[in-house]
Design an enzyme around this catalytic site. Sequence first.
Site, PDB file in Angstrom:
ATOM      1  N   ASN A  91       2.306   1.389   4.379  1.00  0.00           N
ATOM      2  CA  ASN A  91       2.601   0.128   5.083  1.00  0.00           C
ATOM      3  C   ASN A  91       2.307   0.233   6.590  1.00  0.00           C
ATOM      4  OD1 ASN A  91       5.434  -2.114   5.662  1.00  0.00           O
ATOM      5  ND2 ASN A  91       3.355  -2.636   5.154  1.00  0.00           N
TER       6      ASN A  91
ATOM      7  N   ASP B 105      -8.681   3.680   1.238  1.00  0.00           N
ATOM      8  CA  ASP B 105      -7.613   4.224   2.091  1.00  0.00           C
ATOM      9  C   ASP B 105      -8.264   4.804   3.347  1.00  0.00           C
ATOM     10  OD1 ASP B 105      -5.607   5.615   3.337  1.00  0.00           O
ATOM     11  OD2 ASP B 105      -4.835   6.549   1.504  1.00  0.00           O
TER      12      ASP B 105
ATOM     13  N   CYS C  49       0.870  -1.188   0.000  1.00  0.00           N
ATOM     14  CA  CYS C  49       0.000   0.000   0.000  1.00  0.00           C
ATOM     15  C   CYS C  49       0.899   1.228   0.000  1.00  0.00           C
ATOM     16  CB  CYS C  49      -0.974  -0.025   1.183  1.00  0.00           C
ATOM     17  SG  CYS C  49      -0.184   0.007   2.810  1.00  0.00           S
TER      18      CYS C  49
ATOM     19  N   CYS D 234      -1.395   0.801   7.433  1.00  0.00           N
ATOM     20  CA  CYS D 234      -2.843   0.545   7.565  1.00  0.00           C
ATOM     21  C   CYS D 234      -3.272  -0.691   6.767  1.00  0.00           C
ATOM     22  CB  CYS D 234      -3.671   1.746   7.111  1.00  0.00           C
ATOM     23  SG  CYS D 234      -3.365   3.254   8.052  1.00  0.00           S
ATOM     24  N   ARG D 235      -3.356  -0.561   5.439  1.00  0.00           N
ATOM     25  CA  ARG D 235      -3.962  -1.631   4.636  1.00  0.00           C
ATOM     26  C   ARG D 235      -3.080  -2.851   4.437  1.00  0.00           C
ATOM     27  NH1 ARG D 235      -5.321   2.250  -0.196  1.00  0.00           N
ATOM     28  NH2 ARG D 235      -3.352   3.071   0.638  1.00  0.00           N
ATOM     29  N   SER D 236      -1.819  -2.651   4.026  1.00  0.00           N
ATOM     30  CA  SER D 236      -1.012  -3.850   3.727  1.00  0.00           C
ATOM     31  C   SER D 236      -0.649  -4.660   4.977  1.00  0.00           C
ATOM     32  CB  SER D 236       0.213  -3.516   2.871  1.00  0.00           C
ATOM     33  OG  SER D 236       1.068  -2.595   3.492  1.00  0.00           O
TER      34      SER D 236
HETATM   35  P1  4NP Z   1      -1.783   2.807   4.089  1.00  0.00           P
HETATM   36  O1  4NP Z   1      -2.445   4.159   4.654  1.00  0.00           O
HETATM   37  O2  4NP Z   1      -1.229   3.151   2.724  1.00  0.00           O
HETATM   38  O3  4NP Z   1      -2.920   1.866   4.023  1.00  0.00           O
HETATM   39  O4  4NP Z   1      -0.708   2.413   5.084  1.00  0.00           O
HETATM   40  C1  4NP Z   1      -1.799   5.392   4.696  1.00  0.00           C
HETATM   41  C2  4NP Z   1      -0.804   5.605   5.621  1.00  0.00           C
HETATM   42  C3  4NP Z   1      -0.177   6.842   5.677  1.00  0.00           C
HETATM   43  C4  4NP Z   1      -0.576   7.848   4.808  1.00  0.00           C
HETATM   44  C5  4NP Z   1      -1.572   7.630   3.876  1.00  0.00           C
HETATM   45  C6  4NP Z   1      -2.199   6.392   3.816  1.00  0.00           C
HETATM   46  N1  4NP Z   1       0.052   9.129   4.900  1.00  0.00           N
HETATM   47  O5  4NP Z   1      -0.381  10.053   4.181  1.00  0.00           O
HETATM   48  O6  4NP Z   1       1.009   9.280   5.689  1.00  0.00           O
END
Ligand code: 4NP
Length: 160
Positions: A13, A127, A10, A15-17
Amino acid sequence: MNSIAVCFVCLGNICRSPSAEAVMRDLVEEAKLSDRIIIDSAGTGDWHIGHPPDERAQRAAKKRGYDLSPLRGRQIKAEDFARFDLLIVMDDKNVAALTAVCPPEHRDKIRLLMEFATRDDSRVVIDPYFGDDDGFERVLDQCEDACEGLLAALRTQLVS
Ligand code: 4NP
């Protein structure tokens, strides 16, 4: 006997992955395939290298029996494209970011996780980062659905 290596990817790294990694790890353990299906996760960005998963993701996962606490954020690196058989991404931004750094001969390894879902017809895993707790529940629902389908697809590729 072959094995298959899968990396969930993602943006951050955190939240989703990591959620997908934990869901898939439980399914694979339950199927007694941990020695045949290798699982990891990574982000396309570098903001959260070394960070534990987002606390909201950890809390939502814990309620369903998944432990994200040992995981730490890392960024995808050049050797990952050869090391993994599949790079399973969450959304179209991840496809674009990964394709930009992926050697052409490995680009067919990049697949959207929700391609494997059988109940939720969303094209992408949403997201949840800038949303509320409900988003993290939805991510887990999507991961549980799609990882079941992914495991079924991988079983067909395992030869004894
Ligand atoms: P992820 O979520 O891609 O599912 O881990 C996010 C984590 C951090 C951010 C955006 C989405 N950020 O903007 O820092």
